[in-house]
Scaffold this motif. Sequence first.
Motif, PDB file in Angstrom:
ATOM      1  N   UNK A  70       0.805  -1.214   0.000  1.00  0.00           N
ATOM      2  CA  UNK A  70       0.000   0.000   0.000  1.00  0.00           C
ATOM      3  C   UNK A  70       0.844   1.273   0.000  1.00  0.00           C
ATOM      4  N   UNK A  71       1.876   1.339   0.859  1.00  0.00           N
ATOM      5  CA  UNK A  71       2.692   2.552   0.933  1.00  0.00           C
ATOM      6  C   UNK A  71       3.370   2.853  -0.397  1.00  0.00           C
ATOM      7  N   UNK A  72       3.835   1.802  -1.074  1.00  0.00           N
ATOM      8  CA  UNK A  72       4.498   2.003  -2.367  1.00  0.00           C
ATOM      9  C   UNK A  72       3.485   2.387  -3.442  1.00  0.00           C
ATOM     10  N   UNK A 301      -7.105   4.818  -7.514  1.00  0.00           N
ATOM     11  CA  UNK A 301      -6.767   4.185  -6.240  1.00  0.00           C
ATOM     12  C   UNK A 301      -7.955   3.393  -5.691  1.00  0.00           C
ATOM     13  N   UNK A 302      -9.150   3.975  -5.760  1.00  0.00           N
ATOM     14  CA  UNK A 302     -10.339   3.276  -5.259  1.00  0.00           C
ATOM     15  C   UNK A 302     -10.575   1.988  -6.028  1.00  0.00           C
ATOM     16  N   UNK A 303     -10.423   2.054  -7.353  1.00  0.00           N
ATOM     17  CA  UNK A 303     -10.599   0.863  -8.178  1.00  0.00           C
ATOM     18  C   UNK A 303      -9.553  -0.186  -7.837  1.00  0.00           C
ATOM     19  N   UNK A 304      -8.305   0.246  -7.718  1.00  0.00           N
ATOM     20  CA  UNK A 304      -7.218  -0.687  -7.449  1.00  0.00           C
ATOM     21  C   UNK A 304      -7.409  -1.388  -6.108  1.00  0.00           C
ATOM     22  N   UNK A 305      -7.705  -0.623  -5.061  1.00  0.00           N
ATOM     23  CA  UNK A 305      -7.901  -1.241  -3.753  1.00  0.00           C
ATOM     24  C   UNK A 305      -9.150  -2.116  -3.742  1.00  0.00           C
TER      25      UNK A 305
END
Length: 315
Positions: A70-72, A301-305
């Motif tokens: 997540x951080x990366x 980001x929302x889609x990826x997570x």
Amino acid sequence: NLEVRSATIRNELAELTELGLLRQPHTSAGRVPSDRGYRFYVDRLMDPIPPAEELHDRASVLRRFVNEEMDEILRQTCRLLSGLTQYASVATTPELDAAAVGQVHLTSLDRRRVLVVLIPSTGEVKHRILETPHPVAPTRLSEVGARVGLLLAGKTGEQLRRFAPAAPDDLPEGTASLFNRVVQALRDMMEPKAEGEVVVEGANQMLRQPEFQNLERLEGLLSALEERQELMAALRDSTHVSVTSIRIGGENQQQGMQECSVVASRYWMGPGAHGSIGVIGPTRMDYGRAIAAVRTMADCLSELFGYLGEGAEPQ
């Protein structure tokens, strides 16, 4: 090509200045929009904002990050956003207290060690290793994991801290202690961090802006970017008010940010868990482009997570 006399233009500029929409930085300067002028433009005059054209193929962006922690993911996303806008970019890690227990898996590492894997609703992967006083058969391990998952699924970190289920009476003999230890491990893993984190990328982009050729202004801005907790609080406060927030000049509480505008948008890591991503630039920034890029990256980001939480890959 305005087809009016220069005196008319001067009169109009004077009236806009009286209204507080224009300002004169110093005696020999012309007029530039004030913070109030930029606010009027953003709220009433700006054209509808299309998605960022450079990111029309979101799937390719998502696939680039899908195997990262997540951080990366946040760091690389900020770098991409900074490159798109030529402004500094920032992102906060999600607030996890509202995250819920998702999948729970128990795996035997050897005769006396058990790996507890938790995938909460945010899609993160957390784990703990427990030592057992005696070996546990794989079938019994699976049953304990299934019962724990059934009892705790959907419970938030706050609920787990208030609710600790006792081991069911019908568990296989000798596994009640393991059940209780797994529940405690899950409570520990769902404990929110004392302090969140904020990622800052592209601060060097501000060196290219004429406003920050003034060393005093630049020093104030860089100092503000170093105050990570204040920066994180500002981002979270702004995106709690609306999904996309625009703070212009003096609307920013941090002293070093009052020559800047901040455009931030919320991204989601599952039900109830969200963070913020945005850009920091001069008040004369290209607001349409900045807003489009920030919104698009927040959606990415929302889609990826979302994909990660389902254990799938972007198509």
